[in-house]
Design a protein around this motif. Structure first.
Motif, PDB file in Angstrom:
ATOM      1  N   GLU A 107       4.712 -20.487 -30.117  1.00  0.00           N
ATOM      2  CA  GLU A 107       5.742 -20.090 -29.154  1.00  0.00           C
ATOM      3  C   GLU A 107       6.290 -18.702 -29.466  1.00  0.00           C
ATOM      4  O   GLU A 107       6.556 -17.911 -28.551  1.00  0.00           O
ATOM      5  N   ALA A 108       6.439 -18.392 -30.748  1.00  0.00           N
ATOM      6  CA  ALA A 108       6.907 -17.060 -31.129  1.00  0.00           C
ATOM      7  C   ALA A 108       5.899 -15.995 -30.711  1.00  0.00           C
ATOM      8  O   ALA A 108       6.273 -14.910 -30.242  1.00  0.00           O
ATOM      9  N   ALA A 109       4.605 -16.292 -30.887  1.00  0.00           N
ATOM     10  CA  ALA A 109       3.578 -15.341 -30.461  1.00  0.00           C
ATOM     11  C   ALA A 109       3.600 -15.162 -28.952  1.00  0.00           C
ATOM     12  O   ALA A 109       3.422 -14.048 -28.446  1.00  0.00           O
ATOM     13  N   ARG A 110       3.841 -16.237 -28.227  1.00  0.00           N
ATOM     14  CA  ARG A 110       3.894 -16.141 -26.770  1.00  0.00           C
ATOM     15  C   ARG A 110       5.091 -15.306 -26.315  1.00  0.00           C
ATOM     16  O   ARG A 110       4.993 -14.515 -25.377  1.00  0.00           O
ATOM     17  N   ILE A 111       6.237 -15.477 -26.997  1.00  0.00           N
ATOM     18  CA  ILE A 111       7.429 -14.690 -26.663  1.00  0.00           C
ATOM     19  C   ILE A 111       7.172 -13.206 -26.905  1.00  0.00           C
ATOM     20  O   ILE A 111       7.637 -12.333 -26.162  1.00  0.00           O
ATOM     21  N   ASP A 112       6.380 -12.906 -27.941  1.00  0.00           N
ATOM     22  CA  ASP A 112       6.053 -11.509 -28.247  1.00  0.00           C
ATOM     23  C   ASP A 112       5.002 -10.934 -27.307  1.00  0.00           C
ATOM     24  O   ASP A 112       4.610  -9.771 -27.464  1.00  0.00           O
ATOM     25  N   GLY A 113       4.549 -11.732 -26.365  1.00  0.00           N
ATOM     26  CA  GLY A 113       3.606 -11.233 -25.377  1.00  0.00           C
ATOM     27  C   GLY A 113       2.147 -11.467 -25.717  1.00  0.00           C
ATOM     28  O   GLY A 113       1.269 -10.894 -25.066  1.00  0.00           O
ATOM     29  N   SER A 114       1.870 -12.283 -26.708  1.00  0.00           N
ATOM     30  CA  SER A 114       0.491 -12.539 -27.106  1.00  0.00           C
ATOM     31  C   SER A 114      -0.179 -13.496 -26.123  1.00  0.00           C
ATOM     32  O   SER A 114       0.405 -14.504 -25.712  1.00  0.00           O
ATOM     33  N   TYR A 174      -5.749 -14.102 -28.072  1.00  0.00           N
ATOM     34  CA  TYR A 174      -5.248 -13.321 -29.210  1.00  0.00           C
ATOM     35  C   TYR A 174      -4.497 -14.226 -30.184  1.00  0.00           C
ATOM     36  O   TYR A 174      -4.636 -14.090 -31.407  1.00  0.00           O
ATOM     37  N   THR A 175      -3.696 -15.158 -29.653  1.00  0.00           N
ATOM     38  CA  THR A 175      -2.975 -16.108 -30.505  1.00  0.00           C
ATOM     39  C   THR A 175      -3.944 -16.963 -31.306  1.00  0.00           C
ATOM     40  O   THR A 175      -3.756 -17.191 -32.505  1.00  0.00           O
TER      41      THR A 175
END
Length: 294
Positions: free
Chosen positions: A172-179, A183-184
């Motif tokens: 979820e943190a990676a998704r918030i950062d736009g990943s 890529y995730t």
């Protein structure tokens, strides 16, 4: 008192491990020794750790009977490398969405993969489909696809590893950062799951290297034989020649039928013995990761 109990358990556990190791190692050593034992000694005295007479006749027979043994070794290496890369890639990619609870088809695909572990169409229908519809007989794909390309068992193991060891908060943190999802998966999930991915890769490679059934069913051209397929046919030829229908008893004893089997097994296991020590730490990591948190 607690220390004595702990020490007693360690002694017991060490004894069990020692017995287990001996059970594994002793037959392997007996196989190696038997491959270097003279055929007459094996026939008269049976298998022994201390043979009466040593001999290299089994290995001479293997080399003399098959001029394409080196090319089959290379063909096996190519099949194993290609099959492992493709199978590993498909397995880790399929396991990832199955580990995501927010994936809309997660439950359906999980049940679908699990059902393939319980039921199959049978050997006859499988042979007809691959040989007539997909037409893979005497092709490189005959060694890659049937039974080996994708295993539901490996998919479920890696899926459970993702679920237990890749925190949802990290994704979820990676998704918030736009990943993005790819890529995730590549930058976050795969590095965390490296122990189990490498462990499954070694098991997949072992399955490809040891496979001889696909070659038996789908390959008839000698120039396309893998090492296991070639040696399987050598054993069939030896059994036919020593069946008593083709030659006299005196001539039968000249063919090292028993020691050749041991030599074939010894030659076939060499690559895995060489490779395994380099990946042993990943097996340990795959078993212990997630056991201790914090």
């Amino acid at each position: 008192m607690m220390k004595k109990r702990g020490k007693g358990f360690q002694v017991f556990a060490a004894s069990i491990m020692l017995i287990t190791c001996l059970i594994i190692v002793i037959p392997f050593l007996l196989m190696i020794i038997s491959s270097f034992t003279e055929e007459k000694s094996l026939l008269l005295n049976g298998y022994s750790f201390f043979p009466e007479k040593w001999s290299l006749e089994a290995y001479r027979y293997i080399l003399k009977s098959s001029g394409i043994i080196l090319s089959s070794y290379g063909y096996s290496a190519l099949v194993t490398l290609t099959g492992t890369i493709l199978s590993e890639g498909m397995t880790v990619l399929l396991a990832y969405p199955l580990s995501r609870k927010d994936f809309f088809a997660e439950r359906f695909l999980t049940v679908f993969v699990f059902i393939t572990m319980l039921f199959n169409g049978g050997l006859v229908s499988q042979y007809m489909i691959y040989s007539t519809i997909f037409n893979i007989k005497n092709t490189f794909f005959a060694y890659l696809v049937p039974n080996l390309m994708l295993s539901g068992f490996y998919v479920m193991i890696i899926k459970n590893y993702y679920t237990a060891n890749v925190p949802v908060e990290l994704i979820e943190a990676a998704r918030i950062d736009g990943s993005g999802e790819f890529y995730t998966f590549y930058k976050i999930v795969l590095p965390v799951a490296r122990p189990i991915v490498v462990s499954m890769g070694v098991l997949i490679a072992l399955s490809y290297w040891n496979d001889w059934t696909n070659g038996l069913y789908y390959v008839t051209k000698p120039e396309m034989y893998t090492f296991q397929s070639l040696l399987n046919r050598m054993i069939q030829q030896i059994n036919y020649l020593t069946s008593g229908q083709m030659m006299s008893n005196a001539a039968q004893t000249q063919i090292p039928s028993v020691s050749v089997r041991m030599g074939i097994a010894a030659i076939g296991v060499i690559p895995m013995i060489i490779i395994y020590p380099f990946f042993q730490k990943f097996f340990v990591g795959g078993l212990t990761a997630g056991a201790i948190k914090g």
